[in-house]
Design a protein around this motif. Sequence first.
Motif, PDB file in Angstrom:
ATOM      1  N   UNK A  93       0.838  -1.214   0.000  1.00 45.41           N
ATOM      2  CA  UNK A  93       0.000   0.000   0.000  1.00 45.41           C
ATOM      3  C   UNK A  93       0.867   1.256   0.000  1.00 45.41           C
ATOM      4  N   UNK A  94       1.959   1.248   0.749  1.00 40.52           N
ATOM      5  CA  UNK A  94       2.855   2.411   0.757  1.00 40.52           C
ATOM      6  C   UNK A  94       3.498   2.622  -0.619  1.00 40.52           C
ATOM      7  N   UNK A  95       3.924   1.534  -1.247  1.00 40.93           N
ATOM      8  CA  UNK A  95       4.497   1.642  -2.596  1.00 40.93           C
ATOM      9  C   UNK A  95       3.451   2.145  -3.592  1.00 40.93           C
ATOM     10  N   UNK A  96       2.198   1.682  -3.432  1.00 47.11           N
ATOM     11  CA  UNK A  96       1.126   2.129  -4.330  1.00 47.11           C
ATOM     12  C   UNK A  96       0.877   3.619  -4.147  1.00 47.11           C
ATOM     13  N   UNK A  97       0.895   4.075  -2.898  1.00 43.31           N
ATOM     14  CA  UNK A  97       0.680   5.506  -2.659  1.00 43.31           C
ATOM     15  C   UNK A  97       1.801   6.334  -3.271  1.00 43.31           C
ATOM     16  N   UNK A  98       3.033   5.871  -3.134  1.00 42.25           N
ATOM     17  CA  UNK A  98       4.165   6.594  -3.723  1.00 42.25           C
ATOM     18  C   UNK A  98       4.076   6.624  -5.249  1.00 42.25           C
ATOM     19  N   UNK A  99       3.650   5.505  -5.826  1.00 43.65           N
ATOM     20  CA  UNK A  99       3.549   5.473  -7.290  1.00 43.65           C
ATOM     21  C   UNK A  99       2.387   6.328  -7.787  1.00 43.65           C
ATOM     22  N   UNK A 100       1.330   6.489  -6.968  1.00 39.25           N
ATOM     23  CA  UNK A 100       0.200   7.349  -7.361  1.00 39.25           C
ATOM     24  C   UNK A 100       0.642   8.797  -7.482  1.00 39.25           C
ATOM     25  N   UNK A 101       1.548   9.204  -6.612  1.00 41.41           N
ATOM     26  CA  UNK A 101       2.035  10.582  -6.662  1.00 41.41           C
ATOM     27  C   UNK A 101       2.900  10.815  -7.907  1.00 41.41           C
ATOM     28  N   UNK A 102       3.611   9.792  -8.327  1.00 41.61           N
ATOM     29  CA  UNK A 102       4.553   9.948  -9.443  1.00 41.61           C
ATOM     30  C   UNK A 102       3.905   9.722 -10.809  1.00 41.61           C
ATOM     31  N   UNK A 103       2.919   8.846 -10.896  1.00 41.66           N
ATOM     32  CA  UNK A 103       2.356   8.503 -12.203  1.00 41.66           C
ATOM     33  C   UNK A 103       0.990   9.142 -12.426  1.00 41.66           C
ATOM     34  N   UNK A 104       0.692   9.313 -13.691  1.00 44.43           N
ATOM     35  CA  UNK A 104      -0.608   9.865 -14.066  1.00 44.43           C
ATOM     36  C   UNK A 104      -1.461   8.810 -14.771  1.00 44.43           C
ATOM     37  N   UNK A 105      -0.922   7.601 -14.947  1.00 45.57           N
ATOM     38  CA  UNK A 105      -1.633   6.524 -15.623  1.00 45.57           C
ATOM     39  C   UNK A 105      -2.635   5.892 -14.659  1.00 45.57           C
TER      40      UNK A 105
END
Length: 186
Positions: A93-105
């Motif tokens: 979940x933490x990795x998903x949150x970090x990737x949400x901030x970085x990606x727009x896909x």
Amino acid sequence: MSDKNTKREQENEEINDTTASAEAEAQEADANEAEAQTEIAPAAELAEMKDKYIRLMAEFENFRRRTAKERIDLSKTATQDLMVELIPVIDDMERARQSMEATKDVDAMLQGLELVFHKLKHVTQQKGLKPMAIHAGDDFDSDMHEAVTQIPAPSEELKGKIVDVIEKGYTLNDKVIRFAKVIIGA
């Protein structure tokens, strides 16, 4: 000779009387001693019983304390194995949150969240947590459902039955841990 015989008879009678009185005294002494022993025996038996009772109570108190301590220790560590299994889900979940901030896909984010959700669902099902399968039209069961409200039934066949499910219910190893919140038709 008759005086001698008489004298001997008197001596024999005195000896017999003395012997009889000695025997009577001995029997009386034995009776007194037996009485004293019967008085002492119950007292000794009572003291022995008290000692056994005190020891038994002390043993029970130690057992009670020991089991209470074990119960507290068990409750502190009972969820440890579940928490160990949930840590990887939290990491995901933490990795998903970090990737949400970085990606727009959006599609990639949804796929990632779906994977984490399935992982969480798998861990909880392994531990015995299962959602209740409840649908509109099922019979209301107060052992499984909690009626939040009643509304007029949209059709005749839904009277007294579940019209809508507001919140899922869950069982843990076939024991209800959260009742399903439902709306029933009146």
